[in-house]
Design an enzyme around this catalytic site. Structure first.
Site, mmCIF file in Angstrom:
data_model
loop_
_atom_site.group_PDB
_atom_site.id
_atom_site.type_symbol
_atom_site.label_atom_id
_atom_site.label_comp_id
_atom_site.label_asym_id
_atom_site.label_seq_id
_atom_site.Cartn_x
_atom_site.Cartn_y
_atom_site.Cartn_z
ATOM 1 N N PRO A 94 0.820 -1.218 0.000
ATOM 2 C CA PRO A 94 0.000 0.000 0.000
ATOM 3 C C PRO A 94 0.857 1.273 0.000
ATOM 4 C CG PRO A 94 -0.357 -1.282 2.029
ATOM 5 C CD PRO A 94 0.562 -2.072 1.164
ATOM 6 N N GLU A 122 1.456 -5.427 7.339
ATOM 7 C CA GLU A 122 2.330 -4.904 8.394
ATOM 8 C C GLU A 122 3.698 -4.499 7.877
ATOM 9 O OE1 GLU A 122 0.602 -7.661 8.520
ATOM 10 O OE2 GLU A 122 -0.666 -7.626 10.300
ATOM 11 N N ARG A 160 -2.747 -8.782 -20.525
ATOM 12 C CA ARG A 160 -3.664 -8.503 -21.627
ATOM 13 C C ARG A 160 -3.111 -7.466 -22.608
ATOM 14 N NH1 ARG A 160 -7.086 -4.638 -21.259
ATOM 15 N NH2 ARG A 160 -8.860 -5.858 -21.961
ATOM 16 N N ASP A 175 -10.221 0.418 -24.667
ATOM 17 C CA ASP A 175 -10.491 0.218 -23.251
ATOM 18 C C ASP A 175 -10.625 1.539 -22.507
ATOM 19 O OD1 ASP A 175 -10.328 -2.460 -23.525
ATOM 20 O OD2 ASP A 175 -8.393 -2.694 -22.522
HETATM 21 CL CL1 6GU Z 1 -0.225 -3.779 -3.323
HETATM 22 N N1 6GU Z 1 -0.966 -4.425 -0.867
HETATM 23 C C1 6GU Z 1 -1.759 -4.304 0.204
HETATM 24 N N2 6GU Z 1 -1.515 -5.069 1.264
HETATM 25 N N3 6GU Z 1 -2.763 -3.448 0.280
HETATM 26 C C2 6GU Z 1 -2.988 -2.704 -0.812
HETATM 27 C C3 6GU Z 1 -2.215 -2.791 -1.968
HETATM 28 C C4 6GU Z 1 -1.189 -3.671 -1.963
HETATM 29 N N4 6GU Z 1 -2.683 -1.905 -2.855
HETATM 30 C C5 6GU Z 1 -3.704 -1.321 -2.267
HETATM 31 N N5 6GU Z 1 -3.891 -1.789 -1.025
#
Ligand code: 6GU
Length: 235
Positions: A94, A122, A160, A175
């Site tokens: 994230p 974590e 894709r 797309d």
């Molecule tokens: Cl790549 N990993 C995690 N754990 N949460 C996320 C993410 C990735 N992308 C958005 N939320």
């Protein structure tokens, strides 16, 4: 393209790549996808892939050793500077750069060897990021419990776009996002479904008019739900 996925949940991927465009691309040898169990790269008695964070705090952190061992086995080195050209090691986290269509396109166009490390919420020992990782990627502003679903999303978005992955009946050019707009609405048979009609313009065969209508609808939809796409340049 060759894709190697590092995960503590290899079973998670057991069937997801066996359908549709990804399956076809694998059978046509446009892409090879290998799933690796990080636990197989541990060296301690208990085969631990994670441990408590130095400095304290909640949650567990991925240990560097299994990830270094896995990357070394897959790429022949665990020094980023020595990777073969067109090699990328991606950490799904994230904290990463948000995935966009243009980013997926760049990977599809430039990368031959892709290693995906599925992080956990974590965290992953920072030495992995410092020494191994070329790109940190997030799939959006929300929290997943692990990088596995994100790795599936990334693989789909890239595969894709590989040459010949889509059949001649489909195309990536129209797309959503490839032109900076969301896609226009689609209709098929029947013309009248429970009293709901297909728009007249689509039935007339006037291709200039149809194009105009589709463009207007795409703009209208984008305006309504994704105004940010119209404001900033981030296709
Ligand atoms: Cl790549 N990993 C995690 N754990 N949460 C996320 C993410 C990735 N992308 C958005 N939320």
């Amino acid at each position: 393209m060759k894709i190697d996925v590092l995960t503590i949940f290899p079973e998670f991927f057991r069937e997801v790549f066996d359908f549709g465009i990804i399956r076809r691309a694998r059978l046509a040898e446009i892409v090879a996808i290998n799933i690796h169990d990080l636990r197989e790269f541990t060296t301690d008695k208990h085969r631990m892939t994670d441990d408590r964070p130095f400095g304290g705090g909640d949650g567990m952190v991925f240990k560097p050793e299994p990830i270094f061992n896995a990357v070394e086995k897959i790429l022949g080195t665990c020094e980023r500077e020595k990777y073969a050209p067109q090699t990328r090691v991606v950490l799904l986290t994230p904290q990463g750069k948000p995935l966009k269509q243009a980013g997926a396109k760049e990977f599809a166009d430039e990368v031959e060897n892709l290693v995906l490390i599925c992080g956990r919420y974590e965290g992953v020992d920072e030495r992995v990021t410092e020494a191994l990782v070329t790109d940190e990627i997030s799939i959006g502003d929300y929290v997943l419990s692990g990088g596995e679903p994100a790795a599936i999303v990334l693989v789909d978005a890239i595969v894709r776009l590989l040459p010949n992955a889509l059949g001649s009946e489909t195309s990536a050019e129209n797309d959503s996002f490839s032109n900076g707009l969301l896609d226009y609405p689609h209709y098929t048979q029947p013309r009248d479904f429970r009293g709901m009609q297909v728009p007249e313009v689509l039935l007339g065969g006037n291709h200039a008019e149809i194009e105009k209508w589709r463009r207007a609808k795409a703009l209208e939809k984008t305006q309504k739900v994704r105004q940010d796409l119209l404001i900033k340049e981030n296709s």
